[in-house]
Motif scaffolding. Sequence first.
Motif, PDB file in Angstrom:
ATOM      1  N   GLY A  35       0.804  -1.214   0.000  1.00 29.02           N
ATOM      2  CA  GLY A  35       0.000   0.000   0.000  1.00 29.02           C
ATOM      3  C   GLY A  35       0.834   1.259   0.000  1.00 29.02           C
ATOM      4  O   GLY A  35       0.492   2.244  -0.662  1.00 29.02           O
ATOM      5  N   ILE A  36       1.954   1.246   0.760  1.00 33.68           N
ATOM      6  CA  ILE A  36       2.809   2.429   0.837  1.00 33.68           C
ATOM      7  C   ILE A  36       4.065   2.261  -0.021  1.00 33.68           C
ATOM      8  O   ILE A  36       4.349   3.085  -0.885  1.00 33.68           O
ATOM      9  CB  ILE A  36       3.184   2.730   2.304  1.00 33.68           C
ATOM     10  N   ALA A  94      13.373  -1.653   4.462  1.00 36.40           N
ATOM     11  CA  ALA A  94      13.809  -0.997   3.224  1.00 36.40           C
ATOM     12  C   ALA A  94      12.674  -0.213   2.586  1.00 36.40           C
ATOM     13  O   ALA A  94      12.873   0.923   2.125  1.00 36.40           O
ATOM     14  CB  ALA A  94      14.338  -2.047   2.247  1.00 36.40           C
ATOM     15  N   ALA A  95      11.456  -0.795   2.560  1.00 37.98           N
ATOM     16  CA  ALA A  95      10.307  -0.103   1.976  1.00 37.98           C
ATOM     17  C   ALA A  95      10.024   1.204   2.708  1.00 37.98           C
ATOM     18  O   ALA A  95       9.731   2.237   2.088  1.00 37.98           O
ATOM     19  CB  ALA A  95       9.074  -0.999   1.995  1.00 37.98           C
ATOM     20  N   MET A  96      10.115   1.159   4.024  1.00 41.46           N
ATOM     21  CA  MET A  96       9.876   2.367   4.817  1.00 41.46           C
ATOM     22  C   MET A  96      10.969   3.404   4.601  1.00 41.46           C
ATOM     23  O   MET A  96      10.699   4.590   4.379  1.00 41.46           O
ATOM     24  CB  MET A  96       9.791   1.984   6.302  1.00 41.46           C
ATOM     25  N   LEU A  97      12.229   2.966   4.632  1.00 44.70           N
ATOM     26  CA  LEU A  97      13.359   3.889   4.553  1.00 44.70           C
ATOM     27  C   LEU A  97      13.416   4.629   3.224  1.00 44.70           C
ATOM     28  O   LEU A  97      13.590   5.853   3.180  1.00 44.70           O
ATOM     29  CB  LEU A  97      14.670   3.124   4.795  1.00 44.70           C
ATOM     30  N   VAL A  98      13.231   3.898   2.113  1.00 45.24           N
ATOM     31  CA  VAL A  98      13.323   4.582   0.820  1.00 45.24           C
ATOM     32  C   VAL A  98      12.133   5.495   0.573  1.00 45.24           C
ATOM     33  O   VAL A  98      12.232   6.471  -0.172  1.00 45.24           O
ATOM     34  CB  VAL A  98      13.491   3.582  -0.347  1.00 45.24           C
ATOM     35  N   THR A  99      10.991   5.192   1.217  1.00 42.59           N
ATOM     36  CA  THR A  99       9.848   6.105   1.113  1.00 42.59           C
ATOM     37  C   THR A  99      10.192   7.442   1.773  1.00 42.59           C
ATOM     38  O   THR A  99       9.929   8.515   1.208  1.00 42.59           O
ATOM     39  CB  THR A  99       8.596   5.496   1.769  1.00 42.59           C
ATOM     40  N   LEU A 100      10.812   7.396   2.946  1.00 43.92           N
ATOM     41  CA  LEU A 100      11.264   8.620   3.597  1.00 43.92           C
ATOM     42  C   LEU A 100      12.321   9.343   2.774  1.00 43.92           C
ATOM     43  O   LEU A 100      12.262  10.562   2.589  1.00 43.92           O
ATOM     44  CB  LEU A 100      11.812   8.302   4.991  1.00 43.92           C
ATOM     45  N   TYR A 181       4.014   9.606   4.041  1.00 48.00           N
ATOM     46  CA  TYR A 181       3.875   8.175   3.770  1.00 48.00           C
ATOM     47  C   TYR A 181       4.933   7.365   4.533  1.00 48.00           C
ATOM     48  O   TYR A 181       4.637   6.309   5.101  1.00 48.00           O
ATOM     49  CB  TYR A 181       4.003   7.891   2.274  1.00 48.00           C
ATOM     50  N   GLY A 182       6.162   7.861   4.550  1.00 46.40           N
ATOM     51  CA  GLY A 182       7.225   7.162   5.257  1.00 46.40           C
ATOM     52  C   GLY A 182       6.990   7.102   6.748  1.00 46.40           C
ATOM     53  O   GLY A 182       7.251   6.078   7.403  1.00 46.40           O
ATOM     54  N   ALA A 183       6.473   8.189   7.326  1.00 50.68           N
ATOM     55  CA  ALA A 183       6.186   8.214   8.771  1.00 50.68           C
ATOM     56  C   ALA A 183       5.076   7.221   9.123  1.00 50.68           C
ATOM     57  O   ALA A 183       5.150   6.536  10.151  1.00 50.68           O
ATOM     58  CB  ALA A 183       5.798   9.625   9.194  1.00 50.68           C
ATOM     59  N   VAL A 184       4.064   7.125   8.283  1.00 55.85           N
ATOM     60  CA  VAL A 184       2.980   6.156   8.521  1.00 55.85           C
ATOM     61  C   VAL A 184       3.525   4.731   8.430  1.00 55.85           C
ATOM     62  O   VAL A 184       3.167   3.862   9.243  1.00 55.85           O
ATOM     63  CB  VAL A 184       1.832   6.379   7.519  1.00 55.85           C
ATOM     64  N   ALA A 185       4.400   4.469   7.450  1.00 53.92           N
ATOM     65  CA  ALA A 185       5.012   3.144   7.328  1.00 53.92           C
ATOM     66  C   ALA A 185       5.825   2.803   8.567  1.00 53.92           C
ATOM     67  O   ALA A 185       5.768   1.672   9.080  1.00 53.92           O
ATOM     68  CB  ALA A 185       5.892   3.088   6.078  1.00 53.92           C
ATOM     69  N   LEU A 186       6.584   3.779   9.082  1.00 56.66           N
ATOM     70  CA  LEU A 186       7.379   3.553  10.286  1.00 56.66           C
ATOM     71  C   LEU A 186       6.478   3.218  11.476  1.00 56.66           C
ATOM     72  O   LEU A 186       6.764   2.291  12.247  1.00 56.66           O
ATOM     73  CB  LEU A 186       8.216   4.805  10.593  1.00 56.66           C
ATOM     74  N   ALA A 187       5.378   3.942  11.631  1.00 54.36           N
ATOM     75  CA  ALA A 187       4.447   3.686  12.733  1.00 54.36           C
ATOM     76  C   ALA A 187       3.878   2.266  12.644  1.00 54.36           C
ATOM     77  O   ALA A 187       3.763   1.561  13.663  1.00 54.36           O
ATOM     78  CB  ALA A 187       3.322   4.713  12.710  1.00 54.36           C
ATOM     79  N   ALA A 188       3.533   1.826  11.427  1.00 55.96           N
ATOM     80  CA  ALA A 188       2.991   0.471  11.249  1.00 55.96           C
ATOM     81  C   ALA A 188       4.026  -0.586  11.598  1.00 55.96           C
ATOM     82  O   ALA A 188       3.710  -1.599  12.246  1.00 55.96           O
ATOM     83  CB  ALA A 188       2.510   0.297   9.806  1.00 55.96           C
ATOM     84  N   PHE A 193       6.559  -5.167  14.641  1.00 63.07           N
ATOM     85  CA  PHE A 193       7.888  -5.748  14.477  1.00 63.07           C
ATOM     86  C   PHE A 193       8.135  -6.919  15.431  1.00 63.07           C
ATOM     87  O   PHE A 193       8.702  -7.939  15.041  1.00 63.07           O
ATOM     88  CB  PHE A 193       8.971  -4.675  14.653  1.00 63.07           C
ATOM     89  N   ARG A 194       7.696  -6.787  16.675  1.00 65.45           N
ATOM     90  CA  ARG A 194       7.934  -7.857  17.652  1.00 65.45           C
ATOM     91  C   ARG A 194       7.038  -9.067  17.401  1.00 65.45           C
ATOM     92  O   ARG A 194       7.259 -10.138  17.978  1.00 65.45           O
ATOM     93  CB  ARG A 194       7.710  -7.325  19.063  1.00 65.45           C
ATOM     94  N   ARG A 195       6.020  -8.907  16.578  1.00 62.13           N
ATOM     95  CA  ARG A 195       5.124 -10.028  16.269  1.00 62.13           C
ATOM     96  C   ARG A 195       5.556 -10.805  15.027  1.00 62.13           C
ATOM     97  O   ARG A 195       4.952 -11.835  14.715  1.00 62.13           O
ATOM     98  CB  ARG A 195       3.700  -9.504  16.062  1.00 62.13           C
ATOM     99  N   LEU A 196       6.533 -10.303  14.315  1.00 62.58           N
ATOM    100  CA  LEU A 196       7.003 -11.011  13.121  1.00 62.58           C
ATOM    101  C   LEU A 196       7.628 -12.343  13.517  1.00 62.58           C
ATOM    102  O   LEU A 196       8.202 -12.469  14.606  1.00 62.58           O
ATOM    103  CB  LEU A 196       8.017 -10.152  12.355  1.00 62.58           C
ATOM    104  N   PRO A 197       7.546 -13.354  12.654  1.00 69.45           N
ATOM    105  CA  PRO A 197       8.047 -14.687  13.028  1.00 69.45           C
ATOM    106  C   PRO A 197       9.563 -14.726  13.158  1.00 69.45           C
ATOM    107  O   PRO A 197      10.281 -13.994  12.468  1.00 69.45           O
ATOM    108  CB  PRO A 197       7.573 -15.563  11.864  1.00 69.45           C
ATOM    109  N   ARG A 198      10.045 -15.567  14.041  1.00 69.75           N
ATOM    110  CA  ARG A 198      11.492 -15.784  14.153  1.00 69.75           C
ATOM    111  C   ARG A 198      11.978 -16.823  13.149  1.00 69.75           C
ATOM    112  O   ARG A 198      13.145 -16.850  12.778  1.00 69.75           O
ATOM    113  CB  ARG A 198      11.835 -16.229  15.574  1.00 69.75           C
TER     114      ARG A 198
END
Length: 393
Positions: A35-36, A94-100, A181-188, A193-198
């Motif tokens: 989406g972003i 990476a998606a968040m960083l390059v958006t910013l 857009y980048g700030a919204v991605a960072l918030a999401a 992040f802690r719920r992502l699988p190991r």
Amino acid sequence: MSSQQIPGNADTRRLATGSVSTMFTGILTLVVVMGIGRFSLTPQIPVMISDGFLNLSSAGILAAMNYIGYLLGAIHVSRIKRNHTVYLKTGLAAAMLVTLLSGATSSFLLQCLFRFVAGVGGAWALIIVTSWTQLELAAKNAPRLSAAVFSGPGIGITLTGVLAWIMSAYHFNSSEAWYVYGAVALAAILLIFRRLPRELPGVQKKGAAAPAGRNLKVLLGVYTLAGFGYILPATFLSQMAHAVFSSGGQAAFFWPLFGLSAVAGVLLVILFASMVNTRISLAFAMIVQGIGVAAPVVANNAAGLLVSTVLTGLCFLSIMQLSMRLAREVSTGEMAKTVGMLTAGYATGQLIGPLVSSACVALFSSLEPALLLAAAALIAGGCGVLLLIRKEA
């Protein structure tokens, strides 16, 4: 006796909570990378053209860089054997960083690089999180939650559309919009992040050596046509709306409508797909989307654009969802590899789309020939599903 039932009820609640958490994590991952990371470019194109950073032809090239990255990322994921979750988290970041970073430069070359990186990261995250959620939720017998994960891109598109609408009202320039857009991605990302699988469930290794059968190869070709068919309206919808409406506020309405239509398509599949054959549902969705893609050419006005937005959006994620379901029905191979292979085909179609659009703009000064070709590809794909994919004996 009642005391024996309490642990069972508690286990059921924990299982349900874990399933919802997995679904929520999958949805927000797709909001960020699709989406972003990918589709925020669509409402940005008319703003960047207005700011003097792009024209319609260079916008097609910029979109193509994202799809080149997406294609290479999909091919890479289909070949990796370990550290899947590292690539998932890297792709998200990476998606968040390059958006910013996109807000910090007007350089076309850097913008192309950023779109490329967003494409690679998006493919890593999409394929891995899709494989994880499908396996995890299937093990928990939660098929509807599994299907709901596919609403993530639609929710993300709706979100970027609403943000674009608001920013248009306040006359944000393209750089300021990238930062939002980048700030919204960072918030999401911070939320999930802690719920992502190991690690990914080991179940997926079962049948990893199975070769692609005839039906899966046909589905790959069909899914490639689907990628080519939808990408032109998905990339240029906002610009097409600005060409129809002089008011930026009216034009901004169509992108969130596309996202809402995509979410509605996912819900329709969740509610009704179990009642009808997957193959027939996929063929119907592709043909309907083909009609939607052709609509603004047949009726070059607000009504044609509205029909196109609703039909193309409605079938966008449902085609993705139904294709993955059909792939599970016709294939016994490893899920991550199957998803990776199909996504690579989809990405190839997406890459061809903007290149065709740039050629049409250069030759005919219009997107209409490319839209008609895309519509024909979708209708041909739908017919291919009906005629060429057969039930296994």
